[in-house]
Write a protein that holds these residues in place. Structure first.
Motif, PDB file in Angstrom:
ATOM      1  N   ALA A   1     -31.026  49.365  -2.209  1.00  0.00           N
ATOM      2  CA  ALA A   1     -31.621  50.641  -2.610  1.00  0.00           C
ATOM      3  C   ALA A   1     -30.693  51.816  -2.281  1.00  0.00           C
ATOM      4  CB  ALA A   1     -32.975  50.831  -1.933  1.00  0.00           C
ATOM      5  N   GLU A   2     -29.946  51.712  -1.196  1.00  0.00           N
ATOM      6  CA  GLU A   2     -29.015  52.780  -0.817  1.00  0.00           C
ATOM      7  C   GLU A   2     -27.802  52.825  -1.740  1.00  0.00           C
ATOM      8  OE1 GLU A   2     -27.860  53.236   3.331  1.00  0.00           O
ATOM      9  OE2 GLU A   2     -29.644  52.090   3.903  1.00  0.00           O
ATOM     10  N   ILE A   3     -27.290  51.667  -2.117  1.00  0.00           N
ATOM     11  CA  ILE A   3     -26.071  51.664  -2.928  1.00  0.00           C
ATOM     12  C   ILE A   3     -26.341  51.819  -4.419  1.00  0.00           C
ATOM     13  CG2 ILE A   3     -24.730  50.406  -1.205  1.00  0.00           C
ATOM     14  CD1 ILE A   3     -25.004  47.884  -2.952  1.00  0.00           C
ATOM     15  N   PHE A   4     -27.597  51.614  -4.818  1.00  0.00           N
ATOM     16  CA  PHE A   4     -27.988  51.810  -6.214  1.00  0.00           C
ATOM     17  C   PHE A   4     -29.150  52.793  -6.302  1.00  0.00           C
ATOM     18  CE2 PHE A   4     -26.328  47.339  -6.323  1.00  0.00           C
ATOM     19  CZ  PHE A   4     -25.172  47.632  -7.023  1.00  0.00           C
ATOM     20  N   PRO A   5     -28.906  54.050  -5.893  1.00  0.00           N
ATOM     21  CA  PRO A   5     -29.996  55.027  -5.946  1.00  0.00           C
ATOM     22  C   PRO A   5     -30.301  55.434  -7.384  1.00  0.00           C
ATOM     23  CG  PRO A   5     -27.961  56.135  -5.396  1.00  0.00           C
ATOM     24  CD  PRO A   5     -27.660  54.657  -5.446  1.00  0.00           C
ATOM     25  N   THR A   6     -31.449  56.059  -7.525  1.00  0.00           N
ATOM     26  CA  THR A   6     -31.820  56.625  -8.822  1.00  0.00           C
ATOM     27  C   THR A   6     -31.869  58.134  -8.637  1.00  0.00           C
ATOM     28  OG1 THR A   6     -33.130  54.679  -9.271  1.00  0.00           O
ATOM     29  CG2 THR A   6     -33.579  56.606 -10.625  1.00  0.00           C
ATOM     30  N   PRO A   7     -31.219  58.936  -9.440  1.00  0.00           N
ATOM     31  CA  PRO A   7     -30.344  58.541 -10.542  1.00  0.00           C
ATOM     32  C   PRO A   7     -29.045  57.920 -10.027  1.00  0.00           C
ATOM     33  CG  PRO A   7     -30.235  60.912 -10.234  1.00  0.00           C
ATOM     34  CD  PRO A   7     -31.259  60.400  -9.258  1.00  0.00           C
ATOM     35  N   SER A   8     -28.365  57.209 -10.916  1.00  0.00           N
ATOM     36  CA  SER A   8     -27.168  56.485 -10.524  1.00  0.00           C
ATOM     37  C   SER A   8     -26.012  57.441 -10.233  1.00  0.00           C
ATOM     38  CB  SER A   8     -26.773  55.485 -11.607  1.00  0.00           C
ATOM     39  OG  SER A   8     -26.455  56.159 -12.794  1.00  0.00           O
ATOM     40  N   THR A   9     -25.024  56.920  -9.510  1.00  0.00           N
ATOM     41  CA  THR A   9     -23.844  57.706  -9.149  1.00  0.00           C
ATOM     42  C   THR A   9     -22.596  57.032  -9.698  1.00  0.00           C
ATOM     43  OG1 THR A   9     -23.453  56.515  -7.077  1.00  0.00           O
ATOM     44  CG2 THR A   9     -24.966  58.411  -6.987  1.00  0.00           C
ATOM     45  N   ALA A  10     -21.491  57.750  -9.666  1.00  0.00           N
ATOM     46  CA  ALA A  10     -20.228  57.232 -10.184  1.00  0.00           C
ATOM     47  C   ALA A  10     -19.701  56.055  -9.364  1.00  0.00           C
ATOM     48  CB  ALA A  10     -19.184  58.350 -10.212  1.00  0.00           C
ATOM     49  N   ASP A  11     -20.070  55.970  -8.092  1.00  0.00           N
ATOM     50  CA  ASP A  11     -19.576  54.902  -7.218  1.00  0.00           C
ATOM     51  C   ASP A  11     -20.200  53.544  -7.515  1.00  0.00           C
ATOM     52  OD1 ASP A  11     -18.027  56.746  -5.836  1.00  0.00           O
ATOM     53  OD2 ASP A  11     -19.521  57.043  -4.267  1.00  0.00           O
ATOM     54  N   GLN A  12     -21.201  53.487  -8.355  1.00  0.00           N
ATOM     55  CA  GLN A  12     -21.977  52.268  -8.517  1.00  0.00           C
ATOM     56  C   GLN A  12     -21.350  51.199  -9.401  1.00  0.00           C
ATOM     57  OE1 GLN A  12     -25.878  53.282  -9.818  1.00  0.00           O
ATOM     58  NE2 GLN A  12     -26.412  54.281  -7.905  1.00  0.00           N
ATOM     59  N   ASP A  13     -20.428  51.533 -10.276  1.00  0.00           N
ATOM     60  CA  ASP A  13     -19.896  50.547 -11.214  1.00  0.00           C
ATOM     61  C   ASP A  13     -19.267  49.348 -10.507  1.00  0.00           C
ATOM     62  OD1 ASP A  13     -20.768  52.000 -13.375  1.00  0.00           O
ATOM     63  OD2 ASP A  13     -18.822  52.919 -13.778  1.00  0.00           O
ATOM     64  N   ALA A  14     -18.386  49.595  -9.549  1.00  0.00           N
ATOM     65  CA  ALA A  14     -17.728  48.495  -8.838  1.00  0.00           C
ATOM     66  C   ALA A  14     -18.734  47.685  -8.027  1.00  0.00           C
ATOM     67  CB  ALA A  14     -16.620  49.032  -7.940  1.00  0.00           C
ATOM     68  N   LEU A  15     -19.708  48.361  -7.452  1.00  0.00           N
ATOM     69  CA  LEU A  15     -20.744  47.659  -6.691  1.00  0.00           C
ATOM     70  C   LEU A  15     -21.579  46.768  -7.603  1.00  0.00           C
ATOM     71  CD1 LEU A  15     -21.765  50.662  -4.461  1.00  0.00           C
ATOM     72  CD2 LEU A  15     -20.791  48.507  -3.627  1.00  0.00           C
ATOM     73  N   ARG A  16     -21.950  47.278  -8.756  1.00  0.00           N
ATOM     74  CA  ARG A  16     -22.738  46.489  -9.714  1.00  0.00           C
ATOM     75  C   ARG A  16     -21.933  45.276 -10.175  1.00  0.00           C
ATOM     76  NH1 ARG A  16     -27.349  45.426  -9.744  1.00  0.00           N
ATOM     77  NH2 ARG A  16     -27.956  47.585  -9.617  1.00  0.00           N
ATOM     78  N   GLN A  17     -20.633  45.447 -10.408  1.00  0.00           N
ATOM     79  CA  GLN A  17     -19.783  44.313 -10.806  1.00  0.00           C
ATOM     80  C   GLN A  17     -19.752  43.245  -9.719  1.00  0.00           C
ATOM     81  OE1 GLN A  17     -15.912  45.710 -11.901  1.00  0.00           O
ATOM     82  NE2 GLN A  17     -16.648  46.804 -13.704  1.00  0.00           N
ATOM     83  N   ALA A  18     -19.691  43.672  -8.455  1.00  0.00           N
ATOM     84  CA  ALA A  18     -19.678  42.711  -7.345  1.00  0.00           C
ATOM     85  C   ALA A  18     -20.971  41.893  -7.321  1.00  0.00           C
ATOM     86  CB  ALA A  18     -19.467  43.440  -6.018  1.00  0.00           C
ATOM     87  N   VAL A  19     -22.096  42.552  -7.545  1.00  0.00           N
ATOM     88  CA  VAL A  19     -23.379  41.844  -7.589  1.00  0.00           C
ATOM     89  C   VAL A  19     -23.415  40.919  -8.812  1.00  0.00           C
ATOM     90  CG1 VAL A  19     -25.879  42.109  -7.879  1.00  0.00           C
ATOM     91  CG2 VAL A  19     -24.629  43.601  -6.297  1.00  0.00           C
ATOM     92  N   ASP A  20     -22.984  41.426  -9.964  1.00  0.00           N
ATOM     93  CA  ASP A  20     -22.998  40.627 -11.187  1.00  0.00           C
ATOM     94  C   ASP A  20     -22.097  39.402 -11.085  1.00  0.00           C
ATOM     95  OD1 ASP A  20     -24.773  42.436 -12.268  1.00  0.00           O
ATOM     96  OD2 ASP A  20     -23.271  43.443 -13.534  1.00  0.00           O
ATOM     97  N   ARG A  21     -20.999  39.521 -10.365  1.00  0.00           N
ATOM     98  CA  ARG A  21     -20.065  38.395 -10.199  1.00  0.00           C
ATOM     99  C   ARG A  21     -20.549  37.388  -9.159  1.00  0.00           C
ATOM    100  NH1 ARG A  21     -14.911  42.260 -10.847  1.00  0.00           N
ATOM    101  NH2 ARG A  21     -14.892  42.225 -13.120  1.00  0.00           N
ATOM    102  N   GLY A  22     -21.587  37.746  -8.420  1.00  0.00           N
ATOM    103  CA  GLY A  22     -22.234  36.785  -7.549  1.00  0.00           C
ATOM    104  C   GLY A  22     -21.721  36.667  -6.130  1.00  0.00           C
ATOM    105  N   TRP A  23     -20.738  37.447  -5.735  1.00  0.00           N
ATOM    106  CA  TRP A  23     -20.265  37.330  -4.348  1.00  0.00           C
ATOM    107  C   TRP A  23     -20.915  38.364  -3.428  1.00  0.00           C
ATOM    108  CZ3 TRP A  23     -17.959  41.415  -2.055  1.00  0.00           C
ATOM    109  CH2 TRP A  23     -17.339  42.354  -2.865  1.00  0.00           C
ATOM    110  N   LEU A  24     -21.418  39.462  -3.975  1.00  0.00           N
ATOM    111  CA  LEU A  24     -22.234  40.415  -3.216  1.00  0.00           C
ATOM    112  C   LEU A  24     -23.676  40.090  -3.592  1.00  0.00           C
ATOM    113  CD1 LEU A  24     -22.459  42.833  -1.313  1.00  0.00           C
ATOM    114  CD2 LEU A  24     -22.286  44.326  -3.311  1.00  0.00           C
TER     115      LEU A  24
END
Length: 162
Positions: free
Chosen positions: A39-62
């Motif tokens: 919830a802290e790293i993916f706040p609403t509304p979204s921020t510019a820092d979130q793209d790399a974090l979302r990719q890490a989650v999508d790739r399955g290692w975070l």
């Protein structure tokens, strides 16, 4: 890499700002976060820092821990820090990535192994994942993320860049 690693938001955000999230995968394999940190790293509304974090989650290692972690303990810590400490306590030998001073102190009191953003940068340099820790610290400083000068000095000395 068999070690169980849990991260609070601050190291993830800091490393995301300097393109360093992939270093975590290289150094530790899977990194777990409780839902409170998500919830802290993916706040609403979204921020510019979130793209790399979302990719890490999508790739399955975070990965987000699948069960809700009920944070207990010190009320002067935020929910993410408390949940990280609680999750780490359930897994002996856990490495907890955490930057905030009060959270680090409490984690130490609980007997946890901890490391912060600076230590991750130092380890990435020591394992030759990155060419220069100094450059990363300079980039972090330019992004308004602050690490104590004495901590930076200690890391640079340890990796032979001082």
């Amino acid at each position: 890499m068999a070690r169980f690693v849990v991260s609070d938001a601050s190291p993830l955000i800091a490393l995301g700002r300097v393109g360093g999230l992939p270093w975590l995968k290289h150094l530790f394999g899977t990194v777990w976060i409780p839902a409170q940190v998500e919830a802290e790293i993916f706040p609403t509304p979204s921020t510019a820092d979130q793209d790399a974090l979302r990719q890490a989650v999508d790739r399955g290692w975070l990965k987000v821990w699948p069960q809700r972690v009920v944070p207990r303990g010190r009320l002067d810590l935020d929910d993410g820090e408390r949940a990280c400490i609680e999750l780490a306590l359930k897994h002996p030998g856990t490495l907890l990535l955490i930057d905030e001073r009060a959270g680090r102190a409490h984690a130490r009191e609980c007997g946890l192994n901890i490391a912060g953003t600076a230590a991750v940068i130092g380890e990435a340099r020591a394992r030759q994942v990155i060419p220069s820790a100094r450059q990363v610290f300079e980039s972090l400083h330019q992004s308004d993320f602050r690490i104590a000068p004495e901590v930076i000095r200690a890391v640079l000395e340890r990796v032979g860049e001082l």
